[in-house]
Design a protein around this motif. Sequence first.
Motif, PDB file in Angstrom:
ATOM      1  N   CYS A 155       0.118   5.699   2.342  1.00 33.88           N
ATOM      2  CA  CYS A 155      -0.295   5.119   3.624  1.00 33.88           C
ATOM      3  C   CYS A 155      -1.767   5.389   3.946  1.00 33.88           C
ATOM      4  O   CYS A 155      -2.446   4.554   4.560  1.00 33.88           O
ATOM      5  N   CYS A 173      -5.045   3.088   3.726  1.00 35.16           N
ATOM      6  CA  CYS A 173      -5.287   2.065   4.749  1.00 35.16           C
ATOM      7  C   CYS A 173      -5.334   2.647   6.160  1.00 35.16           C
ATOM      8  O   CYS A 173      -6.198   2.293   6.948  1.00 35.16           O
ATOM      9  N   HIS A 174      -4.390   3.522   6.499  1.00 34.25           N
ATOM     10  CA  HIS A 174      -4.282   4.011   7.888  1.00 34.25           C
ATOM     11  C   HIS A 174      -5.138   5.241   8.166  1.00 34.25           C
ATOM     12  O   HIS A 174      -5.122   5.747   9.284  1.00 34.25           O
ATOM     13  N   MET A 212       1.607  -5.355   5.162  1.00 33.24           N
ATOM     14  CA  MET A 212       2.347  -4.149   5.536  1.00 33.24           C
ATOM     15  C   MET A 212       3.821  -4.268   5.110  1.00 33.24           C
ATOM     16  O   MET A 212       4.440  -3.276   4.703  1.00 33.24           O
TER      17      MET A 212
HETATM   18  C1  HEC Z   1      -2.656  -1.929   2.083  1.00 37.52           C
HETATM   19  C2  HEC Z   1      -2.895  -1.300   3.350  1.00 37.52           C
HETATM   20  C3  HEC Z   1      -1.722  -0.589   4.027  1.00 37.52           C
HETATM   21  C4  HEC Z   1      -0.935   0.431   3.510  1.00 37.52           C
HETATM   22  C5  HEC Z   1      -1.049   1.093   2.164  1.00 37.52           C
HETATM   23  C6  HEC Z   1      -0.008   0.773   4.582  1.00 37.52           C
HETATM   24  N1  HEC Z   1      -0.219  -0.010   5.674  1.00 37.52           N
HETATM   25 FE1  HEC Z   1       0.788   0.067   7.443  1.00 37.52          FE
HETATM   26  N2  HEC Z   1      -0.280  -1.513   8.154  1.00 37.52           N
HETATM   27  C7  HEC Z   1      -1.295  -2.124   7.479  1.00 37.52           C
HETATM   28  C8  HEC Z   1      -1.818  -3.215   8.285  1.00 37.52           C
HETATM   29  C9  HEC Z   1      -2.948  -4.141   7.921  1.00 37.52           C
HETATM   30  C10 HEC Z   1      -1.046  -3.218   9.483  1.00 37.52           C
HETATM   31  C11 HEC Z   1      -1.195  -4.179  10.657  1.00 37.52           C
HETATM   32  C12 HEC Z   1      -0.158  -5.248  10.620  1.00 37.52           C
HETATM   33  C13 HEC Z   1      -0.293  -6.234  11.766  1.00 37.52           C
HETATM   34  O1  HEC Z   1      -1.413  -6.518  12.171  1.00 37.52           O
HETATM   35  O2  HEC Z   1       0.751  -6.678  12.266  1.00 37.52           O
HETATM   36  C14 HEC Z   1      -0.089  -2.134   9.353  1.00 37.52           C
HETATM   37  C15 HEC Z   1       0.852  -1.810  10.333  1.00 37.52           C
HETATM   38  C16 HEC Z   1       1.707  -0.734  10.255  1.00 37.52           C
HETATM   39  C17 HEC Z   1       2.669  -0.373  11.277  1.00 37.52           C
HETATM   40  C18 HEC Z   1       2.892  -1.056  12.607  1.00 37.52           C
HETATM   41  C19 HEC Z   1       2.188  -0.263  13.691  1.00 37.52           C
HETATM   42  C20 HEC Z   1       2.440  -0.768  15.085  1.00 37.52           C
HETATM   43  O3  HEC Z   1       1.744  -0.290  15.989  1.00 37.52           O
HETATM   44  O4  HEC Z   1       3.337  -1.587  15.298  1.00 37.52           O
HETATM   45  C21 HEC Z   1       3.311   0.765  10.833  1.00 37.52           C
HETATM   46  C22 HEC Z   1       4.408   1.534  11.548  1.00 37.52           C
HETATM   47  C23 HEC Z   1       2.741   1.097   9.545  1.00 37.52           C
HETATM   48  N3  HEC Z   1       1.774   0.162   9.216  1.00 37.52           N
HETATM   49  C24 HEC Z   1       3.121   2.208   8.799  1.00 37.52           C
HETATM   50  C25 HEC Z   1       2.708   2.439   7.483  1.00 37.52           C
HETATM   51  C26 HEC Z   1       3.224   3.514   6.661  1.00 37.52           C
HETATM   52  C27 HEC Z   1       4.217   4.557   7.128  1.00 37.52           C
HETATM   53  C28 HEC Z   1       2.627   3.378   5.432  1.00 37.52           C
HETATM   54  C29 HEC Z   1       2.884   4.189   4.187  1.00 37.52           C
HETATM   55  C30 HEC Z   1       4.243   4.206   3.717  1.00 37.52           C
HETATM   56  C31 HEC Z   1       1.735   2.236   5.512  1.00 37.52           C
HETATM   57  N4  HEC Z   1       1.805   1.699   6.765  1.00 37.52           N
HETATM   58  C32 HEC Z   1       0.949   1.770   4.471  1.00 37.52           C
HETATM   59  C33 HEC Z   1      -1.790  -1.801   6.228  1.00 37.52           C
HETATM   60  C34 HEC Z   1      -1.259  -0.861   5.376  1.00 37.52           C
END
Ligand code: HEC
Length: 206
Positions: free
Chosen positions: A131, A134-135, A182
């Motif tokens: 995660c 990106c985050h 995501m």
């Molecule tokens: C390749 C990049 C990337 C990776 C790696 C990634 N994410 Fe994300 N994530 C994003 C993006 C871009 C969004 C925004 C989606 C949208 O705009 O709806 C997001 C949105 C989310 C959200 C929604 C947040 C909300 O406020 O509703 C959650 C929860 C989340 N990610 C958790 C995770 C977790 C836990 C991991 C690891 C297991 C992870 N992400 C890995 C790019 C990534």
Amino acid sequence: MRIKHWIIRALCCAGVITHVYAQANDAQQIYASCSACHGEQGQGNPALNAPAIAGQYDWYLKRQLQHFANGIRGSHAEDIHGKTMVPFAKLITNEQQQVLAVYISQLKPVSANVELNGDLKNGSRYYQAKCGACHGGKAQGNISFNAPKLSALDPQYLLRQMTNFKQGIRGQHQEDKWGRQMAMMSTTVSDQELEDILFFISEQAK
Ligand code: HEC
Ligand code: HEC
């Protein structure tokens, strides 16, 4: 000469302040329609399934409001909680979306303050591997990857979003470029890994 200079400065300042204040007032007024669910300080209300939004990035908030309004998020038949948000997103104009998003992003984030069990060492390891790129290393979000801040969100909301992404309830719409990314990522974690990851994320807000 000096007095004149001061008067000009005072007038300029007052102008700027009233301008900023008028904007804040507007946002505050519009936000009153949101606070019933998201709380006066944007701290969220788990009993109503409304997530914390205070201190989230304005670009992310604006995108979600647009997506709810345009049927890109919250239109899946099983997205019960997303659906509650749709009529409120539709009520506000594009301009108000912008003003609101900036206002909410400037509210102080409130820690969810939930006691969770988990393995911090494993959580940190899984989080950084799956995660963090990106985050951000501390779940603080990263505009370069369009990834929102996760650290202030309560585990119940995070878990629901991960499940929704996994099950195709969120992030399947053709125009949901970032949601789709995501959704793909959500399939790379097991339930056990996710439990530890959520524990790691909840520790970042403390
Ligand atoms: C390749 C990049 C990337 C990776 C790696 C990634 N994410 Fe994300 N994530 C994003 C993006 C871009 C969004 C925004 C989606 C949208 O705009 O709806 C997001 C949105 C989310 C959200 C929604 C947040 C909300 O406020 O509703 C959650 C929860 C989340 N990610 C958790 C995770 C977790 C836990 C991991 C690891 C297991 C992870 N992400 C890995 C790019 C990534
Ligand atoms: C009736 C209760 C209710 C009201 C009123 C409401 N919301 Fe929501 N909102 C929700 C729920 C429930 C969710 C979570 C949806 C989900 O689980 O996908 C949500 C989600 C959101 C999200 C997405 C957060 C994220 O991290 O992805 C934003 C942004 C948001 N609301 C902003 C607003 C704004 C701004 C207003 C006022 C114009 C508002 N909401 C009014 C219940 C409400």
